[in-house]
Design an enzyme around this catalytic site. Structure first.
Site, short mmCIF file in Angstrom:
data_model
loop_
_atom_site.label_atom_id
_atom_site.label_comp_id
_atom_site.label_asym_id
_atom_site.label_seq_id
_atom_site.Cartn_x
_atom_site.Cartn_y
_atom_site.Cartn_z
N HIS A 110 -7.59 -5.47 0.02
CA HIS A 110 -6.37 -4.72 0.30
C HIS A 110 -5.63 -5.23 1.53
CE1 HIS A 110 -3.99 -1.13 -0.59
NE2 HIS A 110 -3.99 -0.81 0.69
N SER A 123 0.83 -1.20 0.00
CA SER A 123 0.00 0.00 0.00
C SER A 123 0.87 1.26 0.00
CB SER A 123 -0.95 -0.05 1.20
OG SER A 123 -1.88 1.00 1.18
#
Length: 400
Positions: free
Chosen positions: A376, A169
């Site tokens: 995610h 990320s």
């Protein structure tokens, strides 16, 4: 159910702090990277380094496997966490799923970074985190100050010429910033392995972006006034939520689950619910509000560029009215991307744009996970993450 809902809601807004809780409430605040790793019987070291702009950062190192003891010089891997996270990300999954342990067992000297402002890096040579000037930074600064300081320290300490980089990320965003702004690191990074890569964000599907983007994703007085502040620090409340509300026995665990899905993507069957107490005890780990605002600017504008202060200040900061773009095409580091369909932050369209912009000689692989519900946060804590993802990552690192 109403009290847990209120607590989770206040947590997400950052309105409840440790001072609102009894001193002995919930989990003990002993869930840290150090305690987690020592609890598994591994050697762990803590190192600090000061950036050129004064922030004092903590890194955690697993120098060798508990099953081998010291066995000589090992190749170095550096792990960099995402937004609102910390080095704990890489060890929460335990010895069978935590990437730091898997790398250690594969023969690597494992270093885990911590960006300025998180739980482990809240010190500065002259500034206090209690005041606004400390928080006047965003992820661009992590790329141009934190990563260089930490990686230079790692290479100097180990005597290695190169390291392998793994980011998740924001740890991928800061990698792109570093290598577009400071080209000298192309010779120091043997290969980069980017999980849920975040650069362009125009097609981000997070409800938080949809709601906040129109106001907070552009220069205005509100952004100027509130940008340099702490966002979602780790407090005693996280320990309360982790221990009381998020355990396997708690009827309120579904709320904890949904709060994580709100951040990472809905409908994931891979969330390891047994990990939720420790996840909530260590995450969120805090950041600057400016980091959030910069991401919202990416969402609003459709560009991957430096922070937009408005045309007047941009002229002063950059010499032009428009903030400059990051030169992703010019990055010359062997890079491997790993992405998925159900990722709120790294959408398929945006990752495809990244793939097309990157130099094909540098982009060695772009692996789209076949698991269509993988989100995610599953890149860190998903069920069977070793078999689904990390075995491939380890193989890519070995053969890069």
């Amino acid at each position: 159910m109403m009290v847990p809902q209120i607590l989770v809601g206040l947590l997400c807004l950052g309105l409840v702090r440790a001072s609102a809780l009894p001193a002995d409430a919930g989990r003990a605040s002993s869930v840290t990277t150090l305690t987690l790793v020592r609890g598994q019987g591994y050697e762990i070291q803590e190192h600090t380094v000061q950036t050129s702009d004064g922030y004092i950062l903590t890194m955690h190192r697993i120098p060798y496997s508990k099953n081998t003891g010291y066995d000589g010089v090992r190749p170095v891997v550096f792990l960099m966490h995402g937004l609102l996270c910390s080095s704990s990300d890489w060890v929460l999954g335990g010895t069978h799923s935590g990437l730091a342990y898997l790398l250690s067992e594969a023969g690597y000297d494992v270093w885990m970074g911590n960006a300025r402002g998180n739980t482990y890096s809240k010190k500065h040579a002259t500034k206090t985190p209690l005041l606004q000037p400390f928080w006047n930074f965003e992820w661009h600064d992590i790329g141009i100050y934190d990563l260089p300081a930490m990686m230079d320290y790692v290479l100097y300490t180990t005597g290695a010429d190169q390291l392998s980089y793994v980011g998740h990320s924001q740890g991928t965003t800061s990698f792109f910033v570093l290598n577009s702004m400071i080209p000298r690191f192309k010779s120091r990074i043997r290969s980069a392995h980017l999980l849920a890569p975040v650069a362009w964000m125009e097609h981000m599907e997070s409800p938080l972006a949809v709601v906040g983007g129109p106001l907070l994703g552009q220069p205005n007085a509100f952004v100027e006034l509130f940008g340099s502040a702490e966002f979602l620090p780790n407090t005693q409340l996280m320990n309360l939520l982790g221990g009381l509300l998020c355990s396997d026995q708690a009827i309120s665990q579904v709320i904890c689950t949904n709060s994580l899905l709100l951040l990472g993507g809905w409908d994931s069957p891979y969330l390891n619910e047994s990990m939720i107490p420790d996840i909530m005890a260590t995450t969120p780990a805090g950041c600057s509000v400016n980091q959030i605002f910069h991401y919202l600017q990416e969402y609003n504008s459709g560009y991957f560029r430096q922070f937009d202060y408005g045309s007047t200040r941009n002229k002063k900061e950059y010499g032009s009215k428009i903030a400059p773009d990051y030169d992703v095409a010019g990055i010359n580091v062997p890079t491997y991307l790993y992405y998925s369909d159900n990722d709120y932050f790294a959408s398929l369209i945006d990752v495809d744009r990244l793939r097309y912009v990157m130099d094909p000689n540098s982009l060695r692989s772009a692996y789209r996970l076949p698991e269509t519900k993988w989100n995610h946060l599953d890149f860190l804590w998903g069920l069977n993450v070793k078999e689904i993802l990390y075995d491939r990552v380890l193989n890519d690192i070995k053969n890069a």
